[in-house]
Write an enzyme that holds these catalytic residues in place. Sequence first.
Site, PDB file in Angstrom:
ATOM      1  CD  GLU A  76      -1.858  -2.389   1.341  1.00 16.65           C
ATOM      2  OE1 GLU A  76      -0.710  -2.703   1.749  1.00 16.65           O
ATOM      3  OE2 GLU A  76      -2.749  -3.236   1.149  1.00 16.65           O
ATOM      4  CG  HIS A 145     -11.692  -6.380   6.792  1.00 17.82           C
ATOM      5  ND1 HIS A 145     -10.532  -6.737   7.407  1.00 17.82           N
ATOM      6  CD2 HIS A 145     -11.515  -6.686   5.484  1.00 17.82           C
ATOM      7  CE1 HIS A 145      -9.697  -7.263   6.516  1.00 17.82           C
ATOM      8  NE2 HIS A 145     -10.267  -7.238   5.345  1.00 17.82           N
TER       9      HIS A 145
HETATM   10  C1  TPP Z   1      -3.153  -4.799   4.091  1.00 22.56           C
HETATM   11  C2  TPP Z   1      -4.218  -5.480   3.344  1.00 22.56           C
HETATM   12  N1  TPP Z   1      -4.369  -5.218   2.042  1.00 22.56           N
HETATM   13  C3  TPP Z   1      -5.336  -5.843   1.339  1.00 22.56           C
HETATM   14  C4  TPP Z   1      -6.173  -6.758   1.929  1.00 22.56           C
HETATM   15  C5  TPP Z   1      -7.251  -7.480   1.118  1.00 22.56           C
HETATM   16  N2  TPP Z   1      -6.815  -8.888   0.923  1.00 22.56           N
HETATM   17  C6  TPP Z   1      -7.237  -9.844   1.747  1.00 22.56           C
HETATM   18  S1  TPP Z   1      -6.505 -11.312   1.431  1.00 22.56           S
HETATM   19  C7  TPP Z   1      -5.607 -10.667   0.169  1.00 22.56           C
HETATM   20  C8  TPP Z   1      -4.649 -11.543  -0.570  1.00 22.56           C
HETATM   21  C9  TPP Z   1      -3.572 -12.083   0.323  1.00 22.56           C
HETATM   22  O1  TPP Z   1      -2.811 -13.032  -0.350  1.00 22.56           O
HETATM   23  P1  TPP Z   1      -1.841 -14.022   0.380  1.00 22.56           P
HETATM   24  O2  TPP Z   1      -1.031 -13.290   1.394  1.00 22.56           O
HETATM   25  O3  TPP Z   1      -1.094 -14.772  -0.655  1.00 22.56           O
HETATM   26  O4  TPP Z   1      -2.767 -15.027   1.213  1.00 22.56           O
HETATM   27  P2  TPP Z   1      -3.858 -16.068   0.664  1.00 22.56           P
HETATM   28  O5  TPP Z   1      -5.168 -15.360   0.660  1.00 22.56           O
HETATM   29  O6  TPP Z   1      -3.426 -16.505  -0.686  1.00 22.56           O
HETATM   30  O7  TPP Z   1      -3.876 -17.168   1.642  1.00 22.56           O
HETATM   31  C10 TPP Z   1      -5.918  -9.319  -0.010  1.00 22.56           C
HETATM   32  C11 TPP Z   1      -5.358  -8.474  -1.072  1.00 22.56           C
HETATM   33  C12 TPP Z   1      -5.996  -6.966   3.302  1.00 22.56           C
HETATM   34  N3  TPP Z   1      -6.811  -7.789   3.992  1.00 22.56           N
HETATM   35  N4  TPP Z   1      -5.008  -6.337   3.968  1.00 22.56           N
END
Ligand code: TPP
Lengths: 340, 340, 326, 326
Positions: A76, A145
């Site tokens: 971000e 959230h």
């Molecule tokens: C700081 C932040 N940015 C964006 C989000 C929205 N978001 C939730 S899960 C996710 C993807 C995360 O990917 P990863 O770390 O690979 O975990 P996975 O869901 O694949 O287990 C996003 C962009 C968030 N929760 N927190």
Amino acid sequence: MTAKARSKATSSAKGPLVETTYRDALREALREALREDDRVFLMGEDVGSYGGCFAVSLGLLEEFGPERVRDTPLSESAFVGAGIGAAIQGMRPIVEVMTVNFSMLALDQIVNNAAALLHMSGGQYPVPLVIRMTTGAGRQLAAQHSHSLEGWYAHVPGIRIVAPATLEDARGMLATALSDPDPVLLFEHGSLYTMKGTLRADAGAVDLDRAAVRRPGTDVTLIAYGGMLARTLEAAEALDAEGMSAEVVDLRTLRPLDDATIVGSVRNTHRAVVVDEGWRSGSLSAEIVARIQEQAFYDLDAPVERVCSAEVPMPYAHQLEAAALPQVASIVAAALRTKG
Amino acid sequence: MTAKARSKATSSAKGPLVETTYRDALREALREALREDDRVFLMGEDVGSYGGCFAVSLGLLEEFGPERVRDTPLSESAFVGAGIGAAIQGMRPIVEVMTVNFSMLALDQIVNNAAALLHMSGGQYPVPLVIRMTTGAGRQLAAQHSHSLEGWYAHVPGIRIVAPATLEDARGMLATALSDPDPVLLFEHGSLYTMKGTLRADAGAVDLDRAAVRRPGTDVTLIAYGGMLARTLEAAEALDAEGMSAEVVDLRTLRPLDDATIVGSVRNTHRAVVVDEGWRSGSLSAEIVARIQEQAFYDLDAPVERVCSAEVPMPYAHQLEAAALPQVASIVAAALRTKG
Amino acid sequence: MTAEPLDLLRTMLLIRRFEERCAELYSGGQIRGFLHLYVGEEAVAAGVCAELTEDDSVVSTYREHGHALARGVPLESLMAEMFGKVTGCSRGRGGSMHLFDRSRRFVGGNAVVGGGLPLALGLALGDRMQGTPAVTACFFGDGAMAEGEFHEVLNLAVLWRLPLLLCCENNLYAMGTSIAKEHGSTELALRAASYGATAWPVDGMDAVAVNRAAARAVDEVRGGAGPVFLELRTYRFRAHSMYDPDRYRAKDEIADWRDRDPIELLAARLRADGSLTDADLAEIDAEVVARVTAAVEAAAAGEEEPVEELTRFVYSDTSTAARSVR
Amino acid sequence: MTAEPLDLLRTMLLIRRFEERCAELYSGGQIRGFLHLYVGEEAVAAGVCAELTEDDSVVSTYREHGHALARGVPLESLMAEMFGKVTGCSRGRGGSMHLFDRSRRFVGGNAVVGGGLPLALGLALGDRMQGTPAVTACFFGDGAMAEGEFHEVLNLAVLWRLPLLLCCENNLYAMGTSIAKEHGSTELALRAASYGATAWPVDGMDAVAVNRAAARAVDEVRGGAGPVFLELRTYRFRAHSMYDPDRYRAKDEIADWRDRDPIELLAARLRADGSLTDADLAEIDAEVVARVTAAVEAAAAGEEEPVEELTRFVYSDTSTAARSVR
Ligand SMILES: Cc1ncc(C[n+]2csc(CCOP(=O)(O)OP(=O)(O)O)c2C)c(N)n1
Ligand SMILES: Cc1ncc(C[n+]2csc(CCOP(=O)(O)OP(=O)(O)O)c2C)c(N)n1
Ligand SMILES: [Mg+2]
Ligand SMILES: [Mg+2]
């Protein structure tokens, strides 16, 4: 200015009415911006192949390609800063920070670069940047959230803060924001995306300087914005049944505030209730109360009331979340309290 | 409660008076905390070999060693989070974020972990953590190093916010903060470190629940905290010459606010001025105005006035910075305006 | 292309004399706020900036006088800014930590450690999207490399192959914290390389070596290879800031590094190969000192911004929001 | 020490059946908010958590049912939490994304990507400072590794040699963003190694391989070697969340990974070496399904927290600040 003239100020479209949603209106605004100006691009997490976290940018990748609908990693601070730099370098970036909750990670870039560069540089570096994000609670997403932090941003000089509560504003605020020479933060309320209604086919840019009187009334002024407008209008209807005529002001722009419209209405009604989804202490509602009492103290027949969120990290359980948020009944009760 | 009883509530020391400074009082408090409880440690950028950015922790590394006076890399989010985790695991960390300006980089950890964990976990995880930081402007440090954002933090449920404005509070607030089961943020104003005065040799913990009446008066209540207290007291003296008797309330704790003391004073004086170094719109001053008009509306003889910083990223040039900040003259003028 | 060593020497001397004067002026109270001197590190700014064209951009930190001067920002406007005058490069609003000069694409002065990195990433992105061959050079310290911003920015720069030259000024300390207490692994160039960037360490006390490295790096970056990371090994001869009593460094360590003063090093080399006499050096020095003196006089004589202008530039003059702060 | 393969199988099945039921309940509206399923990744949680003792701590993400179950948090309290009941492990305040169980040192559920990492660092620091031999295991995704927090935390963990086990669940996607669009260099273990941590990639679909890797890693960490980073290569069989139409992944890719279902993989191996019959498997499955069904019934019958208790736990009951929110 009359209430009618004031709310007219936000629109000039005359085309036929078409059915749409808040989400589609936002998307149309993005599409138009990308089409009309080569310098515009959209950047953020999952704006591309995912179709946008809330499907706002669905289809835009296919239409404009990955350079202009640019997926970013989870970074971000870096990609908000990248928007600032690109704006300085001549582009017109629209940065999407998925939700206000994650914008805290980019806060330094927003406060110390986007908002400060023009002044710090003695006028050399304006930052024509638009940052969009979703805000608000109400969908049982719990503490991390469900923030409503737009009031925090409204504290920061150098940026403009807007919050579309209607289809017309969802369609029109982006174009105006993009033509602003300075950074504009646009807050979309998560519960509004599915809102349906009609819009003029040729609806376009709306002004960002004025609050709008969404409903005229004579006995009390209800002040709200974004996700709280609909239930405030509902409360106004309910108050009719109680014999209280409520005027509803939609702030639209949270910084700079349109004191004239707010205070003008209270001068007529002599009573006011501010509805704000933020935690009560230190929310934007406090600033509005302060301004009303500063500018219309002798017109007030009762203390200005506030209806805000309970001061609690938002709980998941539906009954707790509902109890934490401003509701129609609490707005009505607050309005009635101003009658004494 | 009388004004006297109220301000007494903050102290019970009876020892001989000794000369000291705000900085030394803070250091003594740290030394005592480190000495009396093995679980306490101090962590932050340059708290160790540098001696603390503002020399507050000078000598503590030598006395307590590098495990308990722990220098960190420039990683605000990580080391604030580390304080949260260590607190949960049984330690009593004091995390120093050099200045409030950099705390934005750790905001997610403060809001979404420190403040939220207890509630989110249904009561399982209290976070007994103290975070110290310097706040405020006035030393020509310009836009990025002059923020007064403690008002933002005062918006967040789950944390306590305190701001020592006196030697006694500089000496005593830390101990109370450390005994609090929940996170406490302690804001030291950068211009106070060199403040000199006397303190009881046995001065210790002070309560964190009450505001203090620092000067009794009858015609107007001046409300301030931290770096603004001294000039507010000066303004009160100046008002005497104008024939206006000003009562000065020092908030001390910015969250939760002590409504009883604030409103109690205004009920007596019928007029109030809030002095706040934050940018006016959306500052803590707005919340205080809102509460006064909510709780003492019918006691007010005039609108509550606010004296805040101009809404501008703080400029470097001395004359511009001085013009941006609340000054004795502007406080006096605001108080006189309440007389009409 | 590389620069003439004599030009590098001149730039370094200008920085040195400018800052020595700033230190005096700070003691005299004409300059205020924070003041971070670059003395000892001049080879870095001189060597890197000499390789940039006028279309390139530069982002710096709070320790920025050297970068600004090497970039060609007029010293009169810099000195006036230190004095807080309206004739300053930021109209007195920035001070030492926020020097800006749009006409030289000098995008500041950032006083938040690591805060310039995301901005620089965006400048590079903007250039790339507009198809210009410009490069953005971003200076930051060894301490800044521990901030999350560094990680996010380097990853994105590699991912998007952006024209970003990352100049890490490794002076072994972040304020009073030595590099061994900042980083688990102190081979900074190696770590940057793990992101997929070209990266190597350079003797930051040798202006010619810095300049050669910068030439190669700028070439690569401009050619579209993506970001390059230079670890410029240097040392600050003075304390972190004017407030710093410098308790944390051994006298010997400072003395050893002072023996490698970048100005003396280059001067000695030029003397040895016959391209510089003592008289030449004295002449350059005198010229530089005269320029600094003139700049100080001009700064002292400059006007102050009237306080009525306090809220100007919070918003653009053309914005309707500007009315809200009047 | 490593775990019995049959125990790993049982844990994986429990997670799978629990989540399949959650998906149904979500469609039925009994579970609300966001719901992120772990289906396909069970080998990771099962393999790692089997190596932890009760003094160790676990920090997870929003995709956390698997970690909580493998850690031994009672499924009744988990299911009740999904229902938002006061009988839930977070008294209904947390929901799917914020499961907590202090008695199992399960420190949540963090819905901010990367947000659990600093917290986990602190748990490890607290243990180290108190001289206990405990380890903190922190789960996070490939996407989280792009956040600045990852960088700051890994550097600090190495610097301070903290007992932190970093379990990066590389499922190739962060929501709809594939790893090639997240990272300039996709060899995640190599990058972690550049910080000075021991790091290696593991087949995250093979519970036994995960368990062996975890055993070695926990040993190292507990022994005081500092943090270990495991890159657990896995895949989620279902969409990111219940809202995700999964437009961004090729059907073939999903099918290929489904062919390596961790449960079937382990079951097949056990069948092949004669330690599991079809009847055994059916029995385990039936037992697990019965437990899930009982948990659902108990959850449905649980009480709701009265709204009068809304502001409880904003501050500790013993704090005077608690009065301010009553
Ligand atoms: C700081 C932040 N940015 C964006 C989000 C929205 N978001 C939730 S899960 C996710 C993807 C995360 O990917 P990863 O770390 O690979 O975990 P996975 O869901 O694949 O287990 C996003 C962009 C968030 N929760 N927190
Ligand atoms: C985010 C942030 N944290 C802390 C500070 C205070 N601070 C200013 S300079 C500095 C040290 C930076 O070290 P380095 O990056 O190595 O640069 P150097 O000063 O050595 O040139 C610190 C801690 C700051 N300005 N910004
Ligand atoms: Mg350094
Ligand atoms: Mg992933």
